[in-house]
Scaffold this motif. Sequence first.
Motif, PDB file in Angstrom:
ATOM      1  N   LEU A   4       0.811  -1.200   0.000  1.00 47.39           N
ATOM      2  CA  LEU A   4       0.000   0.000   0.000  1.00 47.39           C
ATOM      3  C   LEU A   4       0.852   1.260   0.000  1.00 47.39           C
ATOM      4  CD1 LEU A   4      -2.725  -1.065   2.574  1.00 47.39           C
ATOM      5  CD2 LEU A   4      -2.896  -1.027   0.088  1.00 47.39           C
ATOM      6  N   PHE A   5       2.083   1.136   0.483  1.00 45.37           N
ATOM      7  CA  PHE A   5       2.958   2.288   0.603  1.00 45.37           C
ATOM      8  C   PHE A   5       4.314   1.953   0.003  1.00 45.37           C
ATOM      9  CE2 PHE A   5       0.025   2.335   4.156  1.00 45.37           C
ATOM     10  CZ  PHE A   5      -0.543   3.590   4.010  1.00 45.37           C
ATOM     11  N   ARG A   6       4.957   2.958  -0.488  1.00 47.36           N
ATOM     12  CA  ARG A   6       6.311   2.802  -1.012  1.00 47.36           C
ATOM     13  C   ARG A   6       7.114   3.977  -0.471  1.00 47.36           C
ATOM     14  NH1 ARG A   6       9.058   0.289  -5.229  1.00 47.36           N
ATOM     15  NH2 ARG A   6      10.709   1.562  -6.077  1.00 47.36           N
ATOM     16  N   ALA A   7       8.337   3.706  -0.073  1.00 50.92           N
ATOM     17  CA  ALA A   7       9.190   4.763   0.475  1.00 50.92           C
ATOM     18  C   ALA A   7      10.532   4.741  -0.218  1.00 50.92           C
ATOM     19  CB  ALA A   7       9.375   4.538   1.979  1.00 50.92           C
ATOM     20  N   ASP A   8      11.182   5.857  -0.181  1.00 50.52           N
ATOM     21  CA  ASP A   8      12.520   5.982  -0.739  1.00 50.52           C
ATOM     22  C   ASP A   8      13.310   6.880   0.206  1.00 50.52           C
ATOM     23  OD1 ASP A   8      14.671   5.824  -2.457  1.00 50.52           O
ATOM     24  OD2 ASP A   8      13.872   7.228  -3.914  1.00 50.52           O
ATOM     25  N   HIS A   9      14.599   6.747   0.157  1.00 47.90           N
ATOM     26  CA  HIS A   9      15.430   7.644   0.957  1.00 47.90           C
ATOM     27  C   HIS A   9      16.259   8.484   0.004  1.00 47.90           C
ATOM     28  CE1 HIS A   9      19.052   5.150   0.305  1.00 47.90           C
ATOM     29  NE2 HIS A   9      18.202   4.156   0.360  1.00 47.90           N
ATOM     30  N   ILE A  10      16.518   9.703   0.397  1.00 45.88           N
ATOM     31  CA  ILE A  10      17.250  10.621  -0.462  1.00 45.88           C
ATOM     32  C   ILE A  10      18.726  10.248  -0.486  1.00 45.88           C
ATOM     33  CG2 ILE A  10      17.962  13.027  -0.732  1.00 45.88           C
ATOM     34  CD1 ILE A  10      15.224  13.762   0.481  1.00 45.88           C
ATOM     35  N   GLY A  11      19.314   9.983   0.636  1.00 46.93           N
ATOM     36  CA  GLY A  11      20.730   9.654   0.660  1.00 46.93           C
ATOM     37  C   GLY A  11      21.340   9.833   2.027  1.00 46.93           C
ATOM     38  N   GLU A  52      16.143  -1.645  -2.546  1.00 46.64           N
ATOM     39  CA  GLU A  52      16.540  -2.053  -3.885  1.00 46.64           C
ATOM     40  C   GLU A  52      17.805  -1.350  -4.356  1.00 46.64           C
ATOM     41  OE1 GLU A  52      13.158  -1.672  -6.448  1.00 46.64           O
ATOM     42  OE2 GLU A  52      11.929  -2.921  -5.149  1.00 46.64           O
ATOM     43  N   ALA A  53      18.191  -0.291  -3.675  1.00 43.74           N
ATOM     44  CA  ALA A  53      19.429   0.440  -3.964  1.00 43.74           C
ATOM     45  C   ALA A  53      19.977   0.931  -2.632  1.00 43.74           C
ATOM     46  CB  ALA A  53      19.165   1.616  -4.893  1.00 43.74           C
ATOM     47  N   ALA A  54      21.272   1.127  -2.577  1.00 45.06           N
ATOM     48  CA  ALA A  54      21.898   1.508  -1.306  1.00 45.06           C
ATOM     49  C   ALA A  54      22.720   2.778  -1.473  1.00 45.06           C
ATOM     50  CB  ALA A  54      22.786   0.384  -0.793  1.00 45.06           C
ATOM     51  N   THR A  55      22.809   3.523  -0.395  1.00 47.55           N
ATOM     52  CA  THR A  55      23.610   4.728  -0.303  1.00 47.55           C
ATOM     53  C   THR A  55      24.607   4.570   0.838  1.00 47.55           C
ATOM     54  OG1 THR A  55      23.544   7.107   0.170  1.00 47.55           O
ATOM     55  CG2 THR A  55      21.814   5.769   1.142  1.00 47.55           C
ATOM     56  N   ASP A  56      25.660   5.354   0.801  1.00 47.57           N
ATOM     57  CA  ASP A  56      26.640   5.338   1.896  1.00 47.57           C
ATOM     58  C   ASP A  56      26.196   6.232   3.042  1.00 47.57           C
ATOM     59  OD1 ASP A  56      27.078   7.869   0.866  1.00 47.57           O
ATOM     60  OD2 ASP A  56      29.196   7.558   0.433  1.00 47.57           O
ATOM     61  N   GLY A  57      24.997   6.771   2.964  1.00 47.31           N
ATOM     62  CA  GLY A  57      24.482   7.645   4.011  1.00 47.31           C
ATOM     63  C   GLY A  57      25.084   9.037   3.968  1.00 47.31           C
ATOM     64  N   GLU A  58      25.938   9.273   2.972  1.00 49.67           N
ATOM     65  CA  GLU A  58      26.677  10.532   2.853  1.00 49.67           C
ATOM     66  C   GLU A  58      27.588  10.746   4.062  1.00 49.67           C
ATOM     67  OE1 GLU A  58      23.757  13.563   1.917  1.00 49.67           O
ATOM     68  OE2 GLU A  58      23.220  12.543   0.061  1.00 49.67           O
ATOM     69  N   PHE A  59      28.085   9.654   4.626  1.00 52.01           N
ATOM     70  CA  PHE A  59      28.921   9.729   5.819  1.00 52.01           C
ATOM     71  C   PHE A  59      30.293  10.346   5.560  1.00 52.01           C
ATOM     72  CE2 PHE A  59      26.746   6.079   8.382  1.00 52.01           C
ATOM     73  CZ  PHE A  59      25.643   6.886   8.567  1.00 52.01           C
TER      74      PHE A  59
END
Length: 177
Positions: A4-11, A52-59
């Motif tokens: 019902l919901f889909r989320a994404d993260h910016i980074g 489905e995709a990964a980020t380094d968290g901008e660390f």
Amino acid sequence: MPALFRADHIGSFLRPAALLEARRSASPDQLRLLEDQHIQRVLAKQKELGFEAATDGEFRRRNFMSDFTDAVEGFDLSGAVGRTWQAGQTTGATVSDVTGIVRSKLRQVRPLTGHELPFLKAHSPLPIKMTLPSATQFPAISFKSGVTDKIYKDHSALLWDIVEIMKRTSASYLPMA
């Protein structure tokens, strides 16, 4: 049944306190090792959560815009503006300082994400995602009347130089046909 919901993260992920402290007091080698550890931790967590995709968290960035301001000459990085973030019931915490009044013509001197991409490519268990700051944020933050307008006639002229840098960077990441 479809979700019902889909989320994404910016980074960006909130930088751990140990990483923020290391940025202030550790040697560059110590900081790099700590960044590596935290990036590997968030990569594994994203995989575990089914991203489905990964980020380094901008660390590796001081703040969400520093990949640009560190790679492009023309910004005066003195005089920071503190940024806070609040989550849930906690009180706001300063998470980064945004700096960078444009004092001279902008000129890219290194790849925007060149310090982030090699480690991420080598360690991500998922397709990777890199986030660049929005070009439109810079004129609002980095244009100072009486200073920047000696180089760029207005906010729009500054914006178009920033857009050109970002377009060249984005084009360099596209796969060859």
